[in-house]
Scaffold this motif. Structure first.
Motif, mmCIF file in Angstrom:
data_model
loop_
_atom_site.group_PDB
_atom_site.id
_atom_site.type_symbol
_atom_site.label_atom_id
_atom_site.label_comp_id
_atom_site.label_asym_id
_atom_site.label_seq_id
_atom_site.Cartn_x
_atom_site.Cartn_y
_atom_site.Cartn_z
ATOM 1 N N ARG A 297 0.764 -1.320 0.142
ATOM 2 C CA ARG A 297 0.057 -0.123 0.043
ATOM 3 C C ARG A 297 0.927 1.231 -0.041
ATOM 4 N NH1 ARG A 297 -3.108 -2.826 4.062
ATOM 5 N NH2 ARG A 297 -5.468 -3.144 3.300
ATOM 6 N N GLU A 298 1.855 1.222 0.675
ATOM 7 C CA GLU A 298 2.823 2.113 1.022
ATOM 8 C C GLU A 298 3.450 2.705 -0.366
ATOM 9 O OE1 GLU A 298 5.617 2.234 4.350
ATOM 10 O OE2 GLU A 298 6.526 3.972 3.462
ATOM 11 N N LEU A 299 3.911 1.666 -1.010
ATOM 12 C CA LEU A 299 4.377 1.969 -2.490
ATOM 13 C C LEU A 299 3.457 2.523 -3.227
ATOM 14 C CD1 LEU A 299 6.533 -1.496 -3.248
ATOM 15 C CD2 LEU A 299 7.451 0.652 -2.593
ATOM 16 N N LEU A 300 2.186 1.949 -3.347
ATOM 17 C CA LEU A 300 1.068 2.642 -4.144
ATOM 18 C C LEU A 300 0.955 4.027 -4.022
ATOM 19 C CD1 LEU A 300 -1.084 -0.207 -4.769
ATOM 20 C CD2 LEU A 300 0.507 0.531 -6.472
ATOM 21 N N HIS A 301 1.099 4.449 -2.684
ATOM 22 C CA HIS A 301 0.767 5.598 -2.010
ATOM 23 C C HIS A 301 1.917 6.606 -2.400
ATOM 24 C CE1 HIS A 301 -0.707 8.810 0.492
ATOM 25 N NE2 HIS A 301 0.731 9.092 0.810
ATOM 26 N N LYS A 302 3.038 6.080 -2.539
ATOM 27 C CA LYS A 302 4.290 6.952 -3.118
ATOM 28 C C LYS A 302 4.092 7.087 -4.384
ATOM 29 C CE LYS A 302 8.516 6.372 -0.798
ATOM 30 N NZ LYS A 302 8.791 7.426 0.145
ATOM 31 N N SER A 303 3.617 6.150 -5.085
ATOM 32 C CA SER A 303 3.595 6.118 -6.728
ATOM 33 C C SER A 303 2.430 7.036 -6.908
ATOM 34 C CB SER A 303 3.043 4.915 -7.358
ATOM 35 O OG SER A 303 3.761 3.882 -6.814
ATOM 36 N N LYS A 304 1.390 7.112 -6.282
ATOM 37 C CA LYS A 304 0.441 8.179 -6.552
ATOM 38 C C LYS A 304 0.834 9.666 -6.457
ATOM 39 C CE LYS A 304 -3.733 10.055 -6.528
ATOM 40 N NZ LYS A 304 -4.998 9.901 -7.824
ATOM 41 N N GLN A 305 1.934 9.942 -5.651
ATOM 42 C CA GLN A 305 2.622 11.080 -5.543
ATOM 43 C C GLN A 305 3.508 11.667 -6.720
ATOM 44 O OE1 GLN A 305 1.091 12.865 -3.047
ATOM 45 N NE2 GLN A 305 0.359 11.016 -2.335
ATOM 46 N N ALA A 306 4.294 10.519 -7.285
ATOM 47 C CA ALA A 306 5.411 10.612 -8.127
ATOM 48 C C ALA A 306 4.855 10.627 -9.584
ATOM 49 C CB ALA A 306 6.184 9.472 -7.821
ATOM 50 N N LEU A 307 3.713 10.144 -9.734
ATOM 51 C CA LEU A 307 3.040 10.111 -11.224
ATOM 52 C C LEU A 307 2.548 11.485 -11.924
ATOM 53 C CD1 LEU A 307 2.538 7.360 -12.803
ATOM 54 C CD2 LEU A 307 0.153 7.601 -11.952
ATOM 55 N N SER A 308 2.978 11.479 -13.288
ATOM 56 C CA SER A 308 2.189 12.472 -14.004
ATOM 57 C C SER A 308 1.002 12.362 -13.936
ATOM 58 C CB SER A 308 2.999 12.632 -15.164
ATOM 59 O OG SER A 308 2.840 11.592 -16.143
ATOM 60 N N GLU A 309 0.175 13.135 -14.619
ATOM 61 C CA GLU A 309 -1.293 13.404 -14.588
ATOM 62 C C GLU A 309 -1.827 12.189 -15.571
ATOM 63 O OE1 GLU A 309 -2.948 17.100 -16.292
ATOM 64 O OE2 GLU A 309 -4.931 16.029 -16.393
ATOM 65 N N ASN A 310 -1.161 11.825 -16.716
ATOM 66 C CA ASN A 310 -1.636 10.772 -17.716
ATOM 67 C C ASN A 310 -0.636 9.651 -17.307
ATOM 68 O OD1 ASN A 310 -3.963 11.947 -18.757
ATOM 69 N ND2 ASN A 310 -2.713 13.154 -20.015
ATOM 70 N N GLY A 311 0.172 9.650 -16.420
ATOM 71 C CA GLY A 311 1.129 8.625 -16.138
ATOM 72 C C GLY A 311 0.729 7.052 -16.014
ATOM 73 N N MET A 312 1.611 6.384 -16.372
ATOM 74 C CA MET A 312 1.170 4.757 -15.939
ATOM 75 C C MET A 312 2.042 4.001 -14.960
ATOM 76 S SD MET A 312 -0.347 2.601 -18.483
ATOM 77 C CE MET A 312 0.408 2.636 -20.046
ATOM 78 N N ILE A 313 1.391 3.360 -14.117
ATOM 79 C CA ILE A 313 2.270 2.400 -13.060
ATOM 80 C C ILE A 313 2.431 1.029 -13.756
ATOM 81 C CG2 ILE A 313 2.349 1.307 -10.937
ATOM 82 C CD1 ILE A 313 0.722 4.046 -9.938
ATOM 83 N N TRP A 358 -6.217 -2.336 -2.945
ATOM 84 C CA TRP A 358 -5.078 -1.256 -2.797
ATOM 85 C C TRP A 358 -5.317 -0.123 -3.472
ATOM 86 C CZ3 TRP A 358 -0.923 -5.489 -3.123
ATOM 87 C CH2 TRP A 358 -0.978 -6.640 -1.747
ATOM 88 N N LEU A 359 -5.164 -0.094 -5.009
ATOM 89 C CA LEU A 359 -5.323 0.859 -6.051
ATOM 90 C C LEU A 359 -6.572 1.936 -5.733
ATOM 91 C CD1 LEU A 359 -4.715 -1.195 -9.242
ATOM 92 C CD2 LEU A 359 -3.171 0.553 -8.248
ATOM 93 N N ALA A 360 -7.531 1.016 -5.356
ATOM 94 C CA ALA A 360 -8.691 1.970 -5.250
ATOM 95 C C ALA A 360 -8.646 2.844 -4.068
ATOM 96 C CB ALA A 360 -9.845 1.114 -5.211
ATOM 97 N N GLU A 361 -8.025 2.252 -3.050
ATOM 98 C CA GLU A 361 -7.782 3.037 -1.598
ATOM 99 C C GLU A 361 -6.970 4.167 -1.935
ATOM 100 O OE1 GLU A 361 -5.747 0.516 1.195
ATOM 101 O OE2 GLU A 361 -7.269 -1.024 1.182
ATOM 102 N N THR A 362 -5.908 4.066 -3.017
ATOM 103 C CA THR A 362 -4.962 4.972 -3.239
ATOM 104 C C THR A 362 -5.435 6.024 -4.274
ATOM 105 O OG1 THR A 362 -3.581 3.120 -3.054
ATOM 106 C CG2 THR A 362 -2.305 5.273 -3.402
#
Ligand SMILES: C[S@@+](CC[C@H](N)C(=O)[O-])C[C@H]1O[C@@H](n2cnc3c(N)ncnc32)[C@H](O)[C@@H]1O
Length: 383
Positions: A297-313, A358-362
């Motif tokens: 969950r923490e990795l996804l939380h950090k991902s959300k902050q670091a991702l551009s608007e149309n970015g992809m994980i 986890w994705l939905a929570e984030t």
């Protein structure tokens, strides 16, 4: 094309490995009569026995590695006696080992009526079994010798207690930097089909690739995934986050693949240090299976902050779809990978449903799920 780098897209139809070159059975169960009726128990015993003797394969391959057999054979075909002399081993015993490797289709053997058998190593095996090849498995062999043998021997203890710390919390996988230095080189061969499937995913999703883009490869290992992407997408730049000893391996490999100008490694702890922001593609390859649900969950939380608007994980890992009846190859591999994580001190193969939660929570959502030979790729973006 850089020597030593082929993706399956580069292979002509005639070159494609044929399925019969997969691991072949060692038990001729077709000769067991009545396996549905009174012979069922004996048939099952044959199946279990075949699993139990899987131990022979790493035993024989690793012994040949330890003796230097592959290095000697890479200079040209040799008889058992010549190999025994070159590797300072017993002649009869060397012949027994070499015939075992021939049985596993690792070496070729040609026999004549009047002379001794001659063993030779096919070119593709040379690449896999000597240390210098991009897809060499020598690192995997070394890792197994350092860590996996004792870990598997003690699996029952891990099942008794789980991978928990003194206060009962699940722990992250405990492989240390020294072991990773071997392992990350030994798993490079996973990259070409994963990158090929990922490129297919970009196309299917109509995700633009013909533009400058910033890739963040979290826990990049040798960095091969982003390096192969950079070779396809000339306007992209990539940054790997890694521990110091592994970072230098990634930098050398970027030079070797001709992408060093657009690939950099930052020696950073991805838990405690910044990931930057505005990245178009976040890559997590073989990272989520090292996690607990909390750290995932923490990795996804950090991902959300670091991702551009149309970015992809992009999460490339051993995900279980949980389709009970189908028991796909990917699910079976992933379930066994989870056992291997248990043996080596933490981590899991999580369900796709868990990732979706986890994705939905984030504030993220799944865009696609792709199959590759040993992995699945989960693509996600902002919800
Ligand atoms: C299983 S390997 C995967 C490497 C690469 N992504 C691949 O699939 O080939 C995990 C990598 O994560 C790195 N790693 C683990 N924890 C890290 C951390 N806190 N900060 C930076 N790198 C880390 C390890 O050094 C290791 O190279």
């Amino acid at each position: 094309m850089t020597p030593g780098v082929n993706t399956s897209a580069d292979l002509e139809a005639d070159d494609a490995p044929s399925p019969e070159h997969n691991i072949r059975p060692l038990v001729d169960t077709a000769l067991l009569s009545d396996w549905r009726g009174s012979g069922k128990v004996v048939h099952s015993a044959h199946r279990i026995y075949e699993h139990l003797i899987s131990l022979w394969a790493p035993g024989a391959i690793e012994a040949a590695h330890d003796l230097g057999v592959f290095a000697k054979l890479s200079t040209g075909p040799m008889t058992g006696d010549q190999l025994a002399e070159a590797c300072q081993a017993n002649r009869r015993a060397m012949r027994v080992l070499m015939d075992g490797l021939y049985a596993y289709d690792i070496v070729d053997r040609s026999s004549t009526d009047d002379g001794p058998a001659v063993y030779r190593m096919p070119e593709e095996m040379r690449e896999c079994l000597l240390p210098d090849g991009l897809f060499s498995l020598v690192g995997k062999i070394e890792y197994d010798r350092q860590l996996a043998w004792p870990a598997w021997r003690n699996l029952a203890d891990a099942v008794r207690h789980d991978n928990r710390d003194e206060v009962g919390e699940l722990q992250l996988n405990q492989i240390n930097e020294h072991n990773y230095a071997s392992l990350v080189r030994g798993i490079n061969f996973w990259a070409p089909p994963v990158v090929e499937a990922l490129r297919g995913g970009f196309e299917t999703l109509d995700w633009p690739t013909d533009r400058p883009a910033s890739v963040l490869d979290v826990g990049c290992g040798t960095g091969l995934y982003s390096q192969l992407l950079l070779r396809h997408f000339g306007q992209w730049r990539a940054t790997g986050l890694e521990a110091p000893h592994i970072a230098s391996i990634a930098e050398e490999q970027a030079e070797r693949l001709g992408v060093a100008e657009r690939f950099e490694v930052q020696v950073r702890d991805f838990w405690t240090e910044s990931w930057g922001s505005g990245h178009d593609l976040l890559l997590f390859v073989n990272i989520f299976h090292l996690q607990t649900p909390e750290s995932a969950r923490e990795l996804l939380h950090k991902s959300k902050q670091a991702l551009s608007e149309n970015g992809m994980i992009c999460i490339a890992d051993h995900l279980v779809t949980g389709e009970q009846d189908a028991k796909s190859i990917q699910d079976r591999f992933a379930m066994l990978f989870a056992v291997s994580m248990l043996a080596t001190g933490g981590g899991d193969a999580f369900l796709v449903d868990e990732y979706d939660g986890w994705l939905a929570e984030t504030g993220l959502r799944r865009l696609a799920l792709l199959d590759t030979p040993m992995h699945r790729i989960l693509l996600a973006g902002h919800a």
